[in-house]
Design a protein around this motif. Structure first.
Motif, mmCIF file in Angstrom:
data_model
loop_
_atom_site.group_PDB
_atom_site.id
_atom_site.type_symbol
_atom_site.label_atom_id
_atom_site.label_comp_id
_atom_site.label_asym_id
_atom_site.label_seq_id
_atom_site.Cartn_x
_atom_site.Cartn_y
_atom_site.Cartn_z
ATOM 1 N N GLY A 117 0.815 -1.227 -0.226
ATOM 2 C CA GLY A 117 0.082 -0.022 -0.060
ATOM 3 C C GLY A 117 0.942 1.308 -0.157
ATOM 4 O O GLY A 117 0.593 2.228 -0.625
ATOM 5 N N ASP B 277 -6.958 4.986 -1.257
ATOM 6 C CA ASP B 277 -5.337 5.714 -1.185
ATOM 7 C C ASP B 277 -5.427 7.002 -1.160
ATOM 8 O O ASP B 277 -4.804 7.505 -0.328
ATOM 9 C CB ASP B 277 -4.683 5.168 -2.261
ATOM 10 C CG ASP B 277 -4.269 3.907 -2.173
ATOM 11 O OD1 ASP B 277 -4.257 3.126 -1.186
ATOM 12 O OD2 ASP B 277 -3.711 3.080 -3.266
ATOM 13 N N VAL C 229 -5.281 -2.076 -9.713
ATOM 14 C CA VAL C 229 -5.875 -2.256 -8.607
ATOM 15 C C VAL C 229 -7.387 -1.700 -8.826
ATOM 16 O O VAL C 229 -7.305 -1.132 -9.991
ATOM 17 C CB VAL C 229 -5.486 -1.628 -7.077
ATOM 18 C CG1 VAL C 229 -4.245 -2.123 -6.747
ATOM 19 C CG2 VAL C 229 -5.551 -0.076 -7.642
ATOM 20 N N VAL D 72 -9.981 0.824 -4.577
ATOM 21 C CA VAL D 72 -8.645 1.031 -3.895
ATOM 22 C C VAL D 72 -8.013 2.316 -3.944
ATOM 23 O O VAL D 72 -7.298 3.101 -3.050
ATOM 24 C CB VAL D 72 -7.929 -0.144 -4.307
ATOM 25 C CG1 VAL D 72 -6.314 0.029 -3.747
ATOM 26 C CG2 VAL D 72 -8.364 -1.586 -3.757
#
Length: 176
Positions: free
Chosen positions: A8, A44, A36, A40
């Protein structure tokens, strides 16, 4: 060749790098690049913003804000029109060299709602209108019978004055 899965933290560093190199970038484009889901990417971006990274979600995609060295004049204006005149209003402003940074409404329940628009050229206006049309989304001003505010900016006050005079003449500005 096997694809290397990023952690991540590594992925978020890549996202920052991509945004600093070229923005705006849509969530879908960032998701494709990072292999992804778009969800996601949304998560993020939330984490990056929480760490005080200057990222904005705009109608064109995510942008990374860099410090602007050039002084700009800025003003908040009050407008009223029906949705069919949105394109006309935005084109009038950008034709005078004015950027439309956002739209703001006063909602009776939620209070002030602000959405970034960030259009400065005719092509950006057309893209914005196309996204609204393609998604079937409503304009925020539809929640307030067409009354809304815009934060506008330009390299000098003269452009803003001329744009406001044109808005007045076209019947867009709300009178005191």
């Amino acid at each position: 060749m096997e694809e290397i899965k990023l952690t991540g933290d590594q992925r978020r560093e890549k996202l920052l790098s991509w945004l600093q190199e070229s923005s705006p970038l849509t969530g879908s484009e960032l998701a494709r690049r990072a292999s992804v889901s778009r969800q996601v990417i949304v998560q993020d971006m939330t984490l990056l913003k929480a760490k005080n990274h200057a990222i904005l979600a705009t109608s064109q995609g995510y942008i990374y804000l860099t410090e602007n060295k050039e002084p700009r004049s800025e003003r908040i204006i009050a407008c009223k029109h029906d949705p069919s005149r949105t394109e006309e209003e935005l084109l009038l402003l950008v034709d005078y060299g004015v950027s439309v940074d956002d739209v703001i409404i006063e909602h009776p329940v939620y209070g002030q709602l602000t959405a970034l628009i960030r259009v400065s050229t005719r092509s950006e206006v057309y893209e914005f209108i196309e996204r609204i049309t393609a998604t079937g989304a409503s304009y925020l001003s539809e929640l307030t019978d067409g009354i809304h505010l815009h934060t506008i900016s330009a390299p000098d006050e003269e452009r803003i004055e001329k744009a406001c005079a044109a808005l007045q003449k076209a019947g867009f500005l709300v009178e005191d």
